[in-house]
Design an enzyme around this catalytic site. Structure first.
Site, PDB file in Angstrom:
ATOM      1  CB  CYS A   2      -0.867   0.024   1.245  1.00  0.00           C
ATOM      2  SG  CYS A   2      -1.848  -1.462   1.434  1.00  0.00           S
ATOM      3  NE  ARG A  27       4.696   2.089  -1.186  1.00  0.00           N
ATOM      4  CZ  ARG A  27       5.866   1.602  -0.806  1.00  0.00           C
ATOM      5  NH1 ARG A  27       6.955   1.985  -1.424  1.00  0.00           N
ATOM      6  NH2 ARG A  27       5.959   0.758   0.178  1.00  0.00           N
ATOM      7  CD1 TRP A  73      -1.248  -4.814  -4.744  1.00  0.00           C
ATOM      8  CD2 TRP A  73      -0.942  -6.005  -2.876  1.00  0.00           C
ATOM      9  NE1 TRP A  73      -0.897  -6.094  -5.109  1.00  0.00           N
ATOM     10  CE2 TRP A  73      -0.702  -6.847  -3.984  1.00  0.00           C
ATOM     11  CE3 TRP A  73      -0.812  -6.535  -1.604  1.00  0.00           C
ATOM     12  CZ2 TRP A  73      -0.336  -8.183  -3.850  1.00  0.00           C
ATOM     13  CZ3 TRP A  73      -0.452  -7.867  -1.463  1.00  0.00           C
ATOM     14  CH2 TRP A  73      -0.216  -8.676  -2.585  1.00  0.00           C
ATOM     15  CG  ASN A  99       2.566  -0.179   3.605  1.00  0.00           C
ATOM     16  OD1 ASN A  99       2.087  -1.244   3.219  1.00  0.00           O
ATOM     17  ND2 ASN A  99       3.775   0.222   3.271  1.00  0.00           N
ATOM     18  N   GLY A 100       1.251  -2.341   5.887  1.00  0.00           N
ATOM     19  CA  GLY A 100       1.900  -3.419   6.633  1.00  0.00           C
ATOM     20  C   GLY A 100       0.868  -4.451   7.041  1.00  0.00           C
ATOM     21  CD  GLU A 479      13.629  -9.636 -15.715  1.00  0.00           C
ATOM     22  OE1 GLU A 479      13.407 -10.408 -14.767  1.00  0.00           O
ATOM     23  OE2 GLU A 479      13.181  -8.476 -15.765  1.00  0.00           O
ATOM     24  CE  LYS A 483       9.878  -7.284 -16.220  1.00  0.00           C
ATOM     25  NZ  LYS A 483      10.954  -7.406 -15.286  1.00  0.00           N
ATOM     26  CD  GLU A 486       6.293  -8.188 -14.016  1.00  0.00           C
ATOM     27  OE1 GLU A 486       5.872  -8.045 -12.858  1.00  0.00           O
ATOM     28  OE2 GLU A 486       7.487  -8.023 -14.318  1.00  0.00           O
ATOM     29  CG  HIS A 502      15.239 -33.793 -19.024  1.00  0.00           C
ATOM     30  ND1 HIS A 502      15.648 -35.102 -18.954  1.00  0.00           N
ATOM     31  CD2 HIS A 502      16.324 -33.080 -19.414  1.00  0.00           C
ATOM     32  CE1 HIS A 502      16.933 -35.175 -19.274  1.00  0.00           C
ATOM     33  NE2 HIS A 502      17.364 -33.967 -19.562  1.00  0.00           N
ATOM     34  CE  LYS A 595       9.265  -0.302  -9.320  1.00  0.00           C
ATOM     35  NZ  LYS A 595       9.679  -1.143 -10.472  1.00  0.00           N
TER      36      LYS A 595
HETATM   37  O1  M6R Z   1      12.215  -3.995  -5.191  1.00  0.00           O
HETATM   38  P1  M6R Z   1      12.678  -5.372  -5.484  1.00  0.00           P
HETATM   39  O2  M6R Z   1      13.774  -5.434  -6.493  1.00  0.00           O
HETATM   40  O3  M6R Z   1      13.074  -6.131  -4.246  1.00  0.00           O
HETATM   41  O4  M6R Z   1      11.427  -6.115  -6.109  1.00  0.00           O
HETATM   42  C1  M6R Z   1      11.478  -7.474  -6.387  1.00  0.00           C
HETATM   43  C2  M6R Z   1      10.264  -7.905  -7.171  1.00  0.00           C
HETATM   44  O5  M6R Z   1       9.097  -7.630  -6.460  1.00  0.00           O
HETATM   45  C3  M6R Z   1      10.192  -7.218  -8.546  1.00  0.00           C
HETATM   46  O6  M6R Z   1      11.347  -7.465  -9.291  1.00  0.00           O
HETATM   47  C4  M6R Z   1       8.970  -7.730  -9.316  1.00  0.00           C
HETATM   48  O7  M6R Z   1       9.117  -9.089  -9.619  1.00  0.00           O
HETATM   49  C5  M6R Z   1       8.697  -6.922 -10.566  1.00  0.00           C
HETATM   50  N1  M6R Z   1       7.289  -6.921 -10.799  1.00  0.00           N
HETATM   51  C6  M6R Z   1       9.374  -7.470 -11.785  1.00  0.00           C
HETATM   52  O8  M6R Z   1       9.079  -6.747 -12.933  1.00  0.00           O
END
Ligand code: M6R
Length: 600
Positions: A2, A27, A73, A99-100, A479, A483, A486, A502, A595
C-alpha cells in the site's frame, strides 16, 4: 505494497493529497481514500484509482490544511469501499491509514469488540483506530450516543496504541479538532519530507519530490508528531531525538512521464543512460566488497522477482569470469538455508526498492547470526540501504512502473562489474558497458519498437509463449518470461534449453511460439534444442546477432559476449510493453501487483 501519504501545512490538503496519491499509485491501486481535518474529519474512499475518487466524490471540495491518504493493495479483506483506508473509530473522530500487517489484530479486535467497539471493515488495520479511541479514555458507553473525549492526549493515545501492535506497520493518524498528524514506522517504509509549505509523509520519496527534496529517513520504531509547522521525532523508547535531514539526488523530472504514454516505455528508453550510471561506483567500496566475497565462507545472493533473475545472471558471471561459486536463493525461501549462516557468511541482498519484506527478513536473519550483509539497491534511505554493512547504489533514478526494466539491466551491469573486479578487470568492464551505449539506444529506438509492435500483434491472442536459452541466455529467458507474463497476462514460461526433452517438449503444438536466446558461445547447442521444438511444430523466434535458418522470426541484437543479458533483455521489455498496449492493458500497473512488496 500500500502507499501512504500525509500533508500538514499552509495549503489546502486535498489537491496535494490527490497529487501525492497519484504519484504513489504504483504501490497499490485497488482502492483509495483520504481523510482531512477541519471542523470535522472529511473522509472519502472508493474502490478504484485516485482519478475515480476525484471524479466521483467531489474530493477537491473537502476542506482542511492537513490530511492523510492511502492507496491500497489488499491483504486482509476483499477490495471494497469499506475495506479501503482511512479507517475510523466508532464515531469517525479518529482516522488512520496503515501499510503493513498487524499480526495480532484478531486478538486486539476481540478485546475491542468485547469493550463495545463496532467494526465496519474486514481489515487488520481498523483495530488501530479503535485502539486509539479506546486509549483516549472514552467516557460513557460506546454503543450509545456520541462520545465525549476526556482522557489522555491524542499523542499519548496513539503511542499507547502503537505499543500494542505486533507485525509491520507504517501508520498516520489524525483526529477531529487536532492540528496534527501522529506517525509511526516499524518494519514498513515511511519517510518525512520537509518543505516551506509544510510537512509531508510518504511511503517513499518519489511522491513528494515535486514539493521537496529535503527528507528525513526514519529509524525503525520512530514516532513523529507534526503539529502546525513543527515536526518532532521520538525513538521507540519515546525519547525525543534529532534525525538528520538528507537531500534527495533524484530529479523531479525523473519521476514524471514527460512525453511518454507510460512510465514503462520511458524507463525502458532510459537504459542507454542508466546502465552507464550503474558504473559510477566508489572503487574503495567495490574493492572492500570484492575482498568480502573472496573471504566469505559461503556467499548467498538473496532477492525476489527480477532482482532474483539479476542474481542468477550474476552467479553465472561470477562462475564464468571470476571462477567463484555463489549460492542464489529466493528471499522467500531463504529460511530453509538459514542454518548455514555463520559470522563468516556473506549475504548479498539485491532489491530495487530496498523495501521488499522477504529480502529484509533474510537480511535480518543473517544479521542475527553475525553474517555480513552487502546490498545493491536503487533507493537511498531504504531499509536495505541502512541495514547493510556495505552498499552499492544502482543510480537508476526513480522507477515508477510496477515492472522492473531499467533497474534490472543496472543490476546485471553491477553483477558484471563485481565479477570483473574479482578478476582484476573492473576498468575494462566499465569500458565495455560504455561501448553498449549506441546498441542500447538503437534497441529502444522507434524502428525497433515498430518491429516488435508487429510481433506483438501476432502474439497478442496466444495463450502460451515459451522461451529457451542456456547459461546466461537461460537467465535472460527467465526474466523475459516474467516481463511478458506480468504485463500481458499471457502464460509465458522459460526453460533451460537442455531441459526441454525432460518434460516441457510435451507442451509444444503446431504454432506454439518459442523464443530462442542465442549467444555465440552456446549457439550450436541451443540451436539443436530449437530444432527439437521445430520438429514438433513450434514457431521459433530467435533473439541473436544472426538469422539462423531454423528461426521463423528473428529479433536482431548485437553479440556483446558476457553483457548479452542486458542487450537481449531490452527488446523483450519492449515486446512486453507492446503486448500490453495491444491488449489495452495498463503497462504501468498490471492487475494484482504492486511495485514494492512490503509484506511477507
Ligand atoms: O524492489 P525489489 O527489487 O526487491 O522487487 C522485487 C520484485 O518484487 C520485482 O522485481 C517484481 O518481480 C517486478 N514486478 C518485476 O518486474
Amino acid at each position: 505494497m500500500c502507499g501512504i501519504f500525509g500533508y500538514i501545512g499552509s495549503e489546502k490538503a486535498t489537491p496535494i493529497l490527490c497529487r501525492g496519491l497519484k504519484n504513489l499509485e504504483y504501490r497499490g491501486y485497488d482502492s483509495v481514500g483520504i481523510a482531512t481535518v477541519s471542523s470535522q474529519l472529511g473522509i472519502r474512499k472508493e474502490v478504484g484509482r485516485i482519478d475515480d475518487l476525484v471524479s466521483r466524490l467531489n474530493i477537491e471540495d473537502v476542506e482542511g490544511s492537513l490530511g492523510i491518504g492511502h492507496t491500497r493493495w489488499a491483504t486482509h479483506g476483499p477490495v471494497t469501499a469499506e475495506n479501503s483506508h482511512p479507517h475510523t473509530d466508532c464515531f469517525d473522530k479518529v482516522a488512520i491509514i496503515h501499510n503493513g500487517i498487524i499480526e495480532n489484530y484478531l486478538e486486539l479486535k476481540t478485546k475491542l469488540v468485547e469493550r463495545g467497539h463496532r467494526f465496519s471493515s474486514d481489515t487488520d488495520s481498523e483495530v488501530i483506530a479503535h485502539l486509539i479511541e479506546d486509549n483516549l479514555s472514552f467516557s460513557g458507553t460506546i454503543s450509545g450516543s456520541e462520545s465525549s473525549w476526556n482522557g489522555s492526549s491524542f499523542e499519548d493515545a496513539c503511542v499507547a496504541a502503537f505499543k500494542e501492535l505486533r507485525g509491520s506497520f507504517a501508520v498516520l493518524a489524525v483526529r477531529e479538532g487536532e492540528d496534527k498528524i501522529v506517525a509511526v514506522r516499524k518494519d514498513s517504509p515511511l519517510v518525512v519530507g520537509l518543505a516551506e509549505n509544510g510537512t509531508f509523509f510518504a511511503s517513499d520519496v518519489a511522491p513528494f519530490l515535486e514539493w521537496t527534496k529535503e527528507v528525513v529517513y526514519l529509524e525503525n520504531h520512530d514516532i513523529v508528531m507534526a503539529e502546525g509547522s513543527e515536526v518532532r521525532f521520538f525513538d521507540g523508547g519515546f525519547a525525543e531525538v534529532k534525525r538528520p535531514v538528507s537531500t534527495v539526488e533524484w530529479d523531479i523530472e525523473e519521476a514524471k512521464k514527460g512525453n511518454f504514454d507510460h512510465f514503462m516505455l520511458k524507463e525502458i528508453t532510459e537504459q542507454a543512460e542508466t546502465i552507464q550510471r550503474a558504473c559510477v561506483q566508489d572503487m574503495a567500496v567495490v574493492e572492500r566488497i570484492a575482498s568480502m566475497i573472496r573471504s566469505g565462507f559461503g556467499v548467498f545472493f538473496v532477492a525476489c522477482g527480477s532482482s532474483f533473475h539479476a542474481c542468477l545472471t550474476g552467479s553465472y558471471l561470477f562462475s564464468k569470469v571470476a571462477k567463484l561459486h555463489v549460492n542464489v536463493v529466493l528471499a522467500s525461501e531463504f529460511e530453509n538455508y538459514e542454518h548455514f549462516l555463520t559470522d563468516r557468511t556473506l549475504i548479498f541482498a539485491v532489491s530495487q526498492s530496498g523495501e521488499t519484506a522477504d529480502v529484509l527478513e533474510a537480511v535480518r536473519a543473517a544479521k542475527r547470526r553475525g553474517s555480513r550483509v552487502v546490498s545493491i539497491t536503487n533507493v537511498m534511505g531504504s531499509s536495505l540501504s541502512r541495514e547493510a554493512d556495505e552498499l552499492l547504489l544502482m543510480n537508476s533514478g526513480p522507477e515508477i512502473c510496477v515492472l522492473s526494466t531499467k533497474t534490472y539491466t543496472s543490476q546485471v551491469v553491477m553483477m558484471g562489474l563485481l565479477a570483473c573486479a574479482l578478476d582484476g578487470n573492473y576498468e575494462s568492464c566499465v569500458q565495455k558497458v560504455k561501448d553498449l551505449y549506441m546498441d542500447v539506444y538503437n534497441l529502444t529506438a522507434k524502428s525497433m519498437r515498430d518491429r516488435l509492435k508487429d510481433l506483438a500483434r501476432d502474439l497478442a491472442e496466444k495463450d502460451h509463449i515459451y522461451m529457451i536459452g542456456r547459461g546466461l541466455q537461460y537467465t535472460t529467458a527467465l526474466e523475459a518470461a516474467l516481463k511478458v507474463k506480468e504485463v500481458s497476462y499471457i502464460h509465458t514460461e522459460a526453460f533451460a534449453g537442455g531441459e526441454l526433452k525432460h518434460g516441457p517438449l510435451a507442451l509444444i503444438e503446431k504454432g506454439t511460439p518459442v523464443f530462442v536466446f542465442v549467444s555465440r558461445d552456446n549457439e550450436d547447442r541451443i540451436v539443436s534444442n530449437a530444432q527439437e521444438v521445430k520438429a514438433r511444430g513450434g514457431y521459433l523466434i530467435g533473439v541473436s546477432d544472426w538469422d539462423n535458418p531454423v528461426f521463423d522470426r528473428w529479433i536482431k541484437v548485437p553479440d556483446c559476449g558476457d553483457l548479452n543479458p542486458i542487450i537481449q533483455a531490452i527488446p523483450m521489455q519492449v515486446l512486453a510493453y507492446e503486448l500490453a498496449v495491444k491488449k489495452n492493458l495498463d503497462p504501468d500497473k498490471p492487475r494484482n501487483l504492486a511495485k514494492s512488496v512490503t509484506v511477507l
